[in-house]
Write a protein that holds these residues in place. Structure first.
Motif, PDB file in Angstrom:
ATOM      1  N   SER A 138     -43.456  -3.335   8.111  1.00  0.00           N
ATOM      2  CA  SER A 138     -42.413  -3.281   7.098  1.00  0.00           C
ATOM      3  C   SER A 138     -42.712  -4.363   6.053  1.00  0.00           C
ATOM      4  O   SER A 138     -43.859  -4.541   5.652  1.00  0.00           O
ATOM      5  CB  SER A 138     -41.034  -3.458   7.737  1.00  0.00           C
ATOM      6  OG  SER A 138     -40.016  -3.389   6.752  1.00  0.00           O
ATOM      7  N   SER A 139     -41.718  -5.105   5.634  1.00  0.00           N
ATOM      8  CA  SER A 139     -41.881  -6.128   4.608  1.00  0.00           C
ATOM      9  C   SER A 139     -40.602  -6.941   4.526  1.00  0.00           C
ATOM     10  O   SER A 139     -39.519  -6.455   4.888  1.00  0.00           O
ATOM     11  CB  SER A 139     -42.153  -5.472   3.244  1.00  0.00           C
ATOM     12  OG  SER A 139     -42.027  -6.403   2.190  1.00  0.00           O
ATOM     13  N   VAL A 140     -40.717  -8.165   4.036  1.00  0.00           N
ATOM     14  CA  VAL A 140     -39.496  -8.921   3.777  1.00  0.00           C
ATOM     15  C   VAL A 140     -38.649  -8.230   2.714  1.00  0.00           C
ATOM     16  O   VAL A 140     -37.441  -8.467   2.628  1.00  0.00           O
ATOM     17  CB  VAL A 140     -39.814 -10.370   3.354  1.00  0.00           C
ATOM     18  CG1 VAL A 140     -40.458 -11.142   4.489  1.00  0.00           C
ATOM     19  CG2 VAL A 140     -40.699 -10.411   2.108  1.00  0.00           C
ATOM     20  N   SER A 141     -39.259  -7.364   1.917  1.00  0.00           N
ATOM     21  CA  SER A 141     -38.496  -6.608   0.911  1.00  0.00           C
ATOM     22  C   SER A 141     -37.564  -5.592   1.565  1.00  0.00           C
ATOM     23  O   SER A 141     -36.666  -5.069   0.895  1.00  0.00           O
ATOM     24  CB  SER A 141     -39.449  -5.886  -0.049  1.00  0.00           C
ATOM     25  OG  SER A 141     -40.198  -6.811  -0.801  1.00  0.00           O
ATOM     26  N   GLY A 142     -37.772  -5.296   2.835  1.00  0.00           N
ATOM     27  CA  GLY A 142     -36.847  -4.450   3.576  1.00  0.00           C
ATOM     28  C   GLY A 142     -35.714  -5.223   4.198  1.00  0.00           C
ATOM     29  O   GLY A 142     -34.771  -4.641   4.743  1.00  0.00           O
ATOM     30  N   ARG A 143     -35.791  -6.558   4.136  1.00  0.00           N
ATOM     31  CA  ARG A 143     -34.798  -7.419   4.773  1.00  0.00           C
ATOM     32  C   ARG A 143     -33.816  -8.018   3.768  1.00  0.00           C
ATOM     33  O   ARG A 143     -32.674  -8.324   4.095  1.00  0.00           O
ATOM     34  CB  ARG A 143     -35.524  -8.536   5.531  1.00  0.00           C
ATOM     35  CG  ARG A 143     -34.610  -9.432   6.329  1.00  0.00           C
ATOM     36  CD  ARG A 143     -35.404 -10.301   7.282  1.00  0.00           C
ATOM     37  NE  ARG A 143     -34.480 -11.145   8.039  1.00  0.00           N
ATOM     38  CZ  ARG A 143     -34.507 -12.469   8.028  1.00  0.00           C
ATOM     39  NH1 ARG A 143     -35.417 -13.103   7.310  1.00  0.00           N
ATOM     40  NH2 ARG A 143     -33.649 -13.168   8.737  1.00  0.00           N
ATOM     41  N   GLU A 144     -34.275  -8.252   2.547  1.00  0.00           N
ATOM     42  CA  GLU A 144     -33.396  -8.806   1.528  1.00  0.00           C
ATOM     43  C   GLU A 144     -33.789  -8.248   0.167  1.00  0.00           C
ATOM     44  O   GLU A 144     -34.887  -7.732  -0.018  1.00  0.00           O
ATOM     45  CB  GLU A 144     -33.469 -10.331   1.510  1.00  0.00           C
ATOM     46  CG  GLU A 144     -34.823 -10.907   1.194  1.00  0.00           C
ATOM     47  CD  GLU A 144     -34.806 -12.442   1.183  1.00  0.00           C
ATOM     48  OE1 GLU A 144     -35.598 -13.023   0.442  1.00  0.00           O
ATOM     49  OE2 GLU A 144     -33.996 -13.030   1.926  1.00  0.00           O
ATOM     50  N   VAL A 145     -32.882  -8.347  -0.785  1.00  0.00           N
ATOM     51  CA  VAL A 145     -33.119  -7.800  -2.116  1.00  0.00           C
ATOM     52  C   VAL A 145     -34.039  -8.738  -2.889  1.00  0.00           C
ATOM     53  O   VAL A 145     -33.787  -9.943  -2.993  1.00  0.00           O
ATOM     54  CB  VAL A 145     -31.784  -7.623  -2.873  1.00  0.00           C
ATOM     55  CG1 VAL A 145     -32.045  -7.169  -4.299  1.00  0.00           C
ATOM     56  CG2 VAL A 145     -30.898  -6.615  -2.148  1.00  0.00           C
ATOM     57  N   ASP A 146     -35.126  -8.162  -3.416  1.00  0.00           N
ATOM     58  CA  ASP A 146     -36.033  -8.936  -4.260  1.00  0.00           C
ATOM     59  C   ASP A 146     -36.546  -8.027  -5.375  1.00  0.00           C
ATOM     60  O   ASP A 146     -35.961  -6.964  -5.633  1.00  0.00           O
ATOM     61  CB  ASP A 146     -37.172  -9.551  -3.443  1.00  0.00           C
ATOM     62  CG  ASP A 146     -38.036  -8.502  -2.724  1.00  0.00           C
ATOM     63  OD1 ASP A 146     -37.948  -7.306  -3.070  1.00  0.00           O
ATOM     64  OD2 ASP A 146     -38.795  -8.890  -1.815  1.00  0.00           O
ATOM     65  N   PHE A 147     -37.625  -8.410  -6.033  1.00  0.00           N
ATOM     66  CA  PHE A 147     -38.107  -7.622  -7.172  1.00  0.00           C
ATOM     67  C   PHE A 147     -38.556  -6.224  -6.758  1.00  0.00           C
ATOM     68  O   PHE A 147     -38.688  -5.336  -7.599  1.00  0.00           O
ATOM     69  CB  PHE A 147     -39.257  -8.356  -7.870  1.00  0.00           C
ATOM     70  CG  PHE A 147     -40.586  -8.223  -7.190  1.00  0.00           C
ATOM     71  CD1 PHE A 147     -41.513  -7.282  -7.615  1.00  0.00           C
ATOM     72  CD2 PHE A 147     -40.902  -9.015  -6.098  1.00  0.00           C
ATOM     73  CE1 PHE A 147     -42.733  -7.144  -6.984  1.00  0.00           C
ATOM     74  CE2 PHE A 147     -42.124  -8.889  -5.460  1.00  0.00           C
ATOM     75  CZ  PHE A 147     -43.045  -7.950  -5.897  1.00  0.00           C
ATOM     76  N   ALA A 148     -38.799  -6.006  -5.465  1.00  0.00           N
ATOM     77  CA  ALA A 148     -39.253  -4.699  -4.985  1.00  0.00           C
ATOM     78  C   ALA A 148     -38.115  -3.851  -4.440  1.00  0.00           C
ATOM     79  O   ALA A 148     -38.351  -2.853  -3.750  1.00  0.00           O
ATOM     80  CB  ALA A 148     -40.332  -4.873  -3.921  1.00  0.00           C
ATOM     81  N   ALA A 149     -36.869  -4.237  -4.728  1.00  0.00           N
ATOM     82  CA  ALA A 149     -35.743  -3.378  -4.356  1.00  0.00           C
ATOM     83  C   ALA A 149     -35.899  -2.045  -5.086  1.00  0.00           C
ATOM     84  O   ALA A 149     -36.377  -1.984  -6.215  1.00  0.00           O
ATOM     85  CB  ALA A 149     -34.427  -4.042  -4.741  1.00  0.00           C
ATOM     86  N   LEU A 247     -40.059 -17.880   3.947  1.00  0.00           N
ATOM     87  CA  LEU A 247     -39.654 -17.401   2.624  1.00  0.00           C
ATOM     88  C   LEU A 247     -38.231 -16.876   2.619  1.00  0.00           C
ATOM     89  O   LEU A 247     -37.420 -17.249   1.753  1.00  0.00           O
ATOM     90  CB  LEU A 247     -40.604 -16.286   2.159  1.00  0.00           C
ATOM     91  CG  LEU A 247     -40.212 -15.505   0.902  1.00  0.00           C
ATOM     92  CD1 LEU A 247     -40.233 -16.427  -0.316  1.00  0.00           C
ATOM     93  CD2 LEU A 247     -41.149 -14.322   0.696  1.00  0.00           C
ATOM     94  N   THR A 248     -37.901 -16.005   3.567  1.00  0.00           N
ATOM     95  CA  THR A 248     -36.560 -15.438   3.605  1.00  0.00           C
ATOM     96  C   THR A 248     -35.586 -16.407   4.250  1.00  0.00           C
ATOM     97  O   THR A 248     -35.956 -17.184   5.128  1.00  0.00           O
ATOM     98  CB  THR A 248     -36.540 -14.103   4.374  1.00  0.00           C
ATOM     99  OG1 THR A 248     -37.167 -14.287   5.653  1.00  0.00           O
ATOM    100  CG2 THR A 248     -37.306 -13.039   3.624  1.00  0.00           C
ATOM    101  N   ARG A 249     -34.345 -16.326   3.833  1.00  0.00           N
ATOM    102  CA  ARG A 249     -33.357 -17.293   4.274  1.00  0.00           C
ATOM    103  C   ARG A 249     -32.209 -16.682   5.077  1.00  0.00           C
ATOM    104  O   ARG A 249     -31.334 -17.389   5.529  1.00  0.00           O
ATOM    105  CB  ARG A 249     -32.799 -18.065   3.062  1.00  0.00           C
ATOM    106  CG  ARG A 249     -33.841 -18.977   2.439  1.00  0.00           C
ATOM    107  CD  ARG A 249     -33.494 -19.393   1.027  1.00  0.00           C
ATOM    108  NE  ARG A 249     -34.475 -20.332   0.489  1.00  0.00           N
ATOM    109  CZ  ARG A 249     -35.673 -19.996   0.032  1.00  0.00           C
ATOM    110  NH1 ARG A 249     -36.048 -18.728   0.041  1.00  0.00           N
ATOM    111  NH2 ARG A 249     -36.501 -20.905  -0.427  1.00  0.00           N
ATOM    112  N   GLY A 250     -32.246 -15.367   5.231  1.00  0.00           N
ATOM    113  CA  GLY A 250     -31.211 -14.738   6.043  1.00  0.00           C
ATOM    114  C   GLY A 250     -31.400 -15.067   7.502  1.00  0.00           C
ATOM    115  O   GLY A 250     -32.527 -15.218   7.995  1.00  0.00           O
ATOM    116  N   VAL A 251     -30.299 -15.185   8.231  1.00  0.00           N
ATOM    117  CA  VAL A 251     -30.351 -15.498   9.648  1.00  0.00           C
ATOM    118  C   VAL A 251     -30.285 -14.196  10.445  1.00  0.00           C
ATOM    119  O   VAL A 251     -29.353 -13.412  10.271  1.00  0.00           O
ATOM    120  CB  VAL A 251     -29.185 -16.427  10.055  1.00  0.00           C
ATOM    121  CG1 VAL A 251     -29.218 -16.701  11.559  1.00  0.00           C
ATOM    122  CG2 VAL A 251     -29.269 -17.736   9.279  1.00  0.00           C
TER     123      VAL A 251
END
Length: 253
Positions: A138-149, A247-251
């Motif tokens: 997958s990708s961190v882009s699947g975990r939080e909103v970023d430029f690849a949303a 990089l990601t900050r979500g828990v």
């Protein structure tokens, strides 16, 4: 640590460049036979020959994972050649980032259905393995909103959901399923190399967001994939392993 991969048989989609190539080489270094595919025949042939020169049982195939029949034929052919399959890694992505209708369709066909079709084709073989494992990328882009949303991030999130469902559904059959979600990963010929030269402001912003001050390497991602796929991780299933240098900050609760 002995990952207990010697003699195992692994299939990887998108195995000639970047993260996919590093995953192929990672399994090979642990003594596994590797089957892999990619779209470009010349790259497939060169990768296969390189592996064989180092004594690795390797079988490459040029195909598009959006072609379901081609994926199924490839999986069955590799299983016949190697005498079975123990591990599958769904790595291919269309990298279709802009929010356009064509990219939604391509992302569904390649990222999502390429993963689903690989798993469905491999399941009869995995059910006969004593150490069956599925890994989706997958990708961190699947975990939080970023430029690849948009299409990319949406289907990367869907892959995590799909994989965790597999883990629950297949646990009784002894088949594990996990996701690895890389952060920004730099390699020659990769998307970030293109961004570095074509959009240096975006590149510098992305590097600056990572507290390590750098992007990851394909080998760092591959190490995580090879471990979580291996019998050494026999109790790990239903996990989304984030490999992003904080990089990601979500828990994740």
């Amino acid at each position: 640590m002995d990952l207990q991969l010697s003699g195992r048989r692994a299939l990887i989609t998108g195995g000639t460049k970047g993260i996919g190539r590093a995953i192929v080489e990672g399994f090979a270094a642990e003594g596994a036979a590797v089957g892999f595919c990619a779209r470009t025949a010349a790259d497939v042939e060169a990768t296969e020959q390189n592996l064989k020169q180092h004594g690795v049982p390797a079988l490459g195939r040029a195909l598009d994972v959006a072609d379901g029949a081609a994926v199924t034929n490839w999986v069955n052919d590799v299983a016949a050649e190697f005498g079975g399959i123990d591990i599958v890694v769904a790595n291919v992505s269309a990298l279709a980032i802009p929010d356009e209708e064509a990219n939604w369709q391509t992302s569904f066909a390649v990222d999502m259905m390429g993963t689903v079709r690989l798993v469905n084709a491999a399941l009869p073989h995995l059910e006969r393995s004593s150490a069956a494992s599925i890994v989706t990328i997958s990708s961190v882009s699947g975990r939080e909103v970023d430029f690849a949303a948009g299409p990319y991030g949406t289907f990367k999130a869907a892959i995590v959901q799909y994989t965790q469902g597999l883990a629950y559904q297949l646990a009784g059959k002894g088949i594990r399923a996990n996701t690895v979600s890389p952060g920004n990963t730099f390699f020659e010929g990769g998307v970030w190399e293109g961004i570095k030269s074509g959009n240096p402001d975006l590149y510098e912003m992305a590097v600056g967001l990572n507290p390590t001050g750098k992007m990851g390497s394909p080998e760092e991602i591959a190490n995580a994939v090879v471990f979580i796929a291996s019998p050494a991780a026999s109790r790990v299933s239903g996990t989304n392993l984030v490999v992003d240098g904080a990089l990601t900050r979500g828990v994740q609760l």
